[in-house]
Design an enzyme around this catalytic site. Structure first.
Site, PDB file in Angstrom:
ATOM      1  N   GLY B   9     -44.803  24.653  17.807  1.00 46.08           N
ATOM      2  CA  GLY B   9     -45.961  25.537  17.837  1.00 46.08           C
ATOM      3  C   GLY B   9     -47.231  24.875  17.346  1.00 46.08           C
ATOM      4  O   GLY B   9     -47.291  24.390  16.219  1.00 46.08           O
ATOM      5  N   GLY B  11     -50.310  26.208  16.796  1.00 44.87           N
ATOM      6  CA  GLY B  11     -51.343  27.155  16.367  1.00 44.87           C
ATOM      7  C   GLY B  11     -51.965  26.679  15.056  1.00 44.87           C
ATOM      8  O   GLY B  11     -51.835  25.510  14.684  1.00 44.87           O
ATOM      9  N   PHE B  12     -52.616  27.591  14.337  1.00 43.06           N
ATOM     10  CA  PHE B  12     -53.251  27.227  13.066  1.00 43.06           C
ATOM     11  C   PHE B  12     -52.271  26.535  12.112  1.00 43.06           C
ATOM     12  O   PHE B  12     -52.586  25.503  11.519  1.00 43.06           O
ATOM     13  CB  PHE B  12     -53.786  28.478  12.362  1.00 43.06           C
ATOM     14  N   GLU B 169     -62.863  45.034  18.426  1.00 40.93           N
ATOM     15  CA  GLU B 169     -63.755  44.050  19.043  1.00 40.93           C
ATOM     16  C   GLU B 169     -63.866  44.262  20.552  1.00 40.93           C
ATOM     17  O   GLU B 169     -64.960  44.239  21.119  1.00 40.93           O
ATOM     18  CB  GLU B 169     -63.234  42.630  18.727  1.00 40.93           C
ATOM     19  N   ASP B 299     -47.732  33.092  11.079  1.00 40.49           N
ATOM     20  CA  ASP B 299     -47.353  34.461  11.447  1.00 40.49           C
ATOM     21  C   ASP B 299     -45.857  34.643  11.664  1.00 40.49           C
ATOM     22  O   ASP B 299     -45.358  35.763  11.583  1.00 40.49           O
ATOM     23  CB  ASP B 299     -48.073  34.871  12.743  1.00 40.49           C
ATOM     24  N   ALA B 317     -55.156  33.987  10.067  1.00 37.48           N
ATOM     25  CA  ALA B 317     -55.377  32.561  10.267  1.00 37.48           C
ATOM     26  C   ALA B 317     -55.356  31.805   8.944  1.00 37.48           C
ATOM     27  O   ALA B 317     -54.721  30.759   8.816  1.00 37.48           O
ATOM     28  CB  ALA B 317     -56.714  32.347  10.968  1.00 37.48           C
ATOM     29  N   GLN B 318     -56.024  32.346   7.916  1.00 33.18           N
ATOM     30  CA  GLN B 318     -56.130  31.650   6.637  1.00 33.18           C
ATOM     31  C   GLN B 318     -54.769  31.409   5.978  1.00 33.18           C
ATOM     32  O   GLN B 318     -54.527  30.358   5.388  1.00 33.18           O
ATOM     33  CB  GLN B 318     -57.048  32.415   5.675  1.00 33.18           C
TER      34      GLN B 318
END
Lengths: 438, 438
Positions: B9, B11-12, B169, B299, B317-318
């Site tokens: 993965g 991601g972040f 959003e 996550d 994200a953090q």
């Protein structure tokens, strides 16, 4: 009573015609296109090689005609023309016309080679370009996982069929990619011996250009490591082996097909109206021969009435733009009862780019052949200013500057259609059809 | 002997871990991802609504690790983990590991509603976002061709399921699109009565945020014309009618599903290792409970050992970034024979944007609630500087500036996968499998 003008196709020809008529309330203009955007084909090869974003060379059609009350956009696909009833049948409705303009362009010519068509990568539409980017990047990734050298080679070997501007431009780009990005980012593929073949049926590259330009292009590509095969025809391709007419073959999983284009035959237009390459024969004001109120402009037509071009005009952006503008003027003249003006092409020259800092340019008045960096510089500015709007220009200029200074092309995303897209679209099409009406 | 670190993965979490280990020759790092790019999920909704290009929020993974000799990228999809043999089975090969890190994130949760899954538009991946842009633009085009008002309405009605940051959003963006782009460019749809519903199961929007932020978001959306339905659950959707638990329904062809996410169950990992939401239970240094040498960050995991977050950390994200960095440090400590350091989340706050010039932000230290233009301004800069590299930042800043000053979102291209893409890909997958090897 407003004249109903139906324009089929939002390329150079169709957009320029529509632009000149939009705002003139004598006309009710409807532009029909399969796509909701106009795009700039001369830079397509930069999208397919990951140097430009699709959005740098495209623009939404509706945005171009914002606020024009007599302009309408219809996203649809032409199925049939019914000249007797003066209407067109689209996949999602019917539209009546007073003037119908076929600005339908061309499509890739596979010369009836079905197997080749199934495996080769075409280079004509924006979808083609994105598909090519995705497929080639996937091939590189796949190659990076193969340890055996000879097994890996066909994944990395690029064969480009067709030595016209597109073929030359793509070959040059591949040579640069091999020397920069791939070398830096695919350590697994160092010294893998990836080869680039440019296969051309005729004896010279860039055949409509000057001898000087042709020779310069050949020499430059060879110096960049492209293996140019002249007088060589591709006769078949099964996804693994590119078969040549001379009995030889090249083992490659990547055949880019840039060999030629052909017009599109539409139901309802008499077959006598079509000339060679399925181009519609038009008279001096671009009316299709043998039918009333139907016109054709741009690549989809051929005109034998321009004294300087007795064999018809080349299929170039400039011809399409000028024909679109001339036809708009003529519609206005006809409305005023004036005599329409025969089309004459004002040749502004032609050019092709080879790699990232070389190009060739033939300029007719004054007669000039330019090559190398200076031609590239001219190419850059002409193409930048030909982009449809300010925003595209900035975006493209920015991308090009970064690329030039960093040799770093970073638009290498493999974006594949998800299953849900396919599903949505099937659903869409079905529902849309159910709701079609005029 | 180099420790073989396999990260699943990009991601972040995965990227931050890999970045901290790349360049340290004690480790041989292989990052596996289905996609060849890393992307920035917080701005996905801007891609889906046509305000940003995919390339503004994405970056090729190989480019991020250019020149790092101990780093390898493998484009592939995890099929199974074999802890007994310390290897992973991918769709295109197998990889042995010393440390395996599951940074596999989450997927859209459809709560088992199969019919809804087939018709709703998810908002989780870049493909989802592009698909959403395409589908919604096609719906607008279809609506523009329908004359009957009540027949047209379901094409234009937008229902957003889920009042978290994504739902808020997207709703705000739709309200802006309706007031700007659609009004200017779809004259056929003037006063069509298009409605936007935000349906939320709970009693407040942005549930993990402060009361103040929640109330501000609700009020702002309502002022923009979004119909917010609180305490309302969507129980089914057949592509035409959104059925609500209260027995009512909304006629709409467009349901955006932003209701929640769930972890992914992988074969080979014992079922006891999964906690609620299919998150992998990890200890204080992110090792998955009950299995050796397997870790999980971001996550995809849940950690009950941080005193400040006894129920586990929020999926932000953090958290993912900090866990990735902490794990890298711990691997280095372990190699040196030092004691690893337990993970503690440093909460930097959370924010959400509402339309194009309003936002809400909760900052924990010092305790602050910001809203309106000032929060939007902070949002803008934090997100701009969180983008992965300089080039993305310039590109995004440019797009946002243009958008802000012109209220003109021009990335409205419907780019559909062509048939030839699909064909190429089937061919690709088949051939790739034939050549798989380790």
């Amino acid at each position: 009573m407003q004249k109903r003008v139906i324009i089929i196709g939002g390329g150079f020809a169709g957009i320029n015609l529509a632009k000149c008529l939009a705002g003139d309330s004598q006309f009710k203009v409807t532009l029909v296109d399969k796509n909701n955007y106009n795009f700039f084909p001369p830079l397509l090869y930069q999208v397919s090689t990951g140097y430009l974003d699709p959005s740098s060379i495209t623009y939404p059609i509706r945005n171009l005609f914002r606020g024009k009350k007599n302009f309408h956009f219809w996203m649809g696909d032409l199925q049939e023309v019914v000249p007797q009833q003066k209407k067109v049948i689209l996949d999602n409705g019917e539209l009546p016309y007073d003037y119908l303009i076929m600005a339908t362009g061309t499509q890739t010519n596979f010369f009836g080679l079905e197997q080749l068509k199934n495996h080769a990568i075409p280079m004509k539409t924006l979808e083609d370009a994105l598909s090519m980017r995705n497929v080639l990047l996937q091939r590189l990734e796949a190659a990076s996982r193969i340890k055996d050298r000879s097994e890996r080679l066909p994944w990395l070997t690029m064969v480009i069929g067709g030595g016209g501007p597109t073929g030359v431009e793509i070959s040059g780009m591949f040579a640069e990619l091999r020397n920069n990005t791939i070398r830096k980012e695919f350590p697994e593929l160092q010294d893998a011996g990836a080869r680039i073949y440019l296969v051309n049926g005729g004896n010279e590259l860039l055949s409509p250009m000057s001898k000087k330009s042709q020779e310069y292009a050949l020499k430059s590509l060879q110096e960049m490591g492209v293996e140019v095969m002249l007088n060589t025809r591709i006769i078949d391709y099964d996804g693994e082996k590119v078969s040549l007419k001379n009995g030889k073959y090249i083992r490659s999983k990547n055949l880019i097909w840039a060999t030629g284009v052909t017009g599109i035959i539409f139901k309802g237009i008499p077959s006598e109206a079509y000339a060679r390459g399925n181009r519609l024969k038009v008279n001096e004001i671009n009316k299709v021969e043998g039918v009333d109120s139907i016109f054709s402009i741009g690549d989809s037509c051929i005109q034998y009435t321009d004294p300087a071009f007795p064999e018809g005009h080349p299929q170039l952006a400039q011809v399409a733009i000028q024909q679109g503008k001339n036809l708009a003027k003529n519609f206005k003249k006809i409305e005023k009862g004036e005599h329409p003006k025969a089309f004459r092409y004002n040749d502004k020259g032609s050019m092709a780019i080879i790699g990232s800092i070389k190009a060739v340019a033939d300029i007719p008045k004054p007669k000039l052949h330019l090559s190398g960096f200076i031609a590239w510089f001219i190419w850059l500015f002409i193409h930048l200013f030909s982009l449809i709007n300010y925003r595209n220009r900035i975006r493209t200029f920015y991308n090009w500057s970064i690329e030039y200074f960093t040799k770093n092309q970073d638009l290498r995303l493999i974006i594949r259609p998800s299953k849900s897209v396919a599903r949505q679209e099937i659903h869409e099409t079905k529902s849309e059809k159910e709701h079609s009406r005029i």
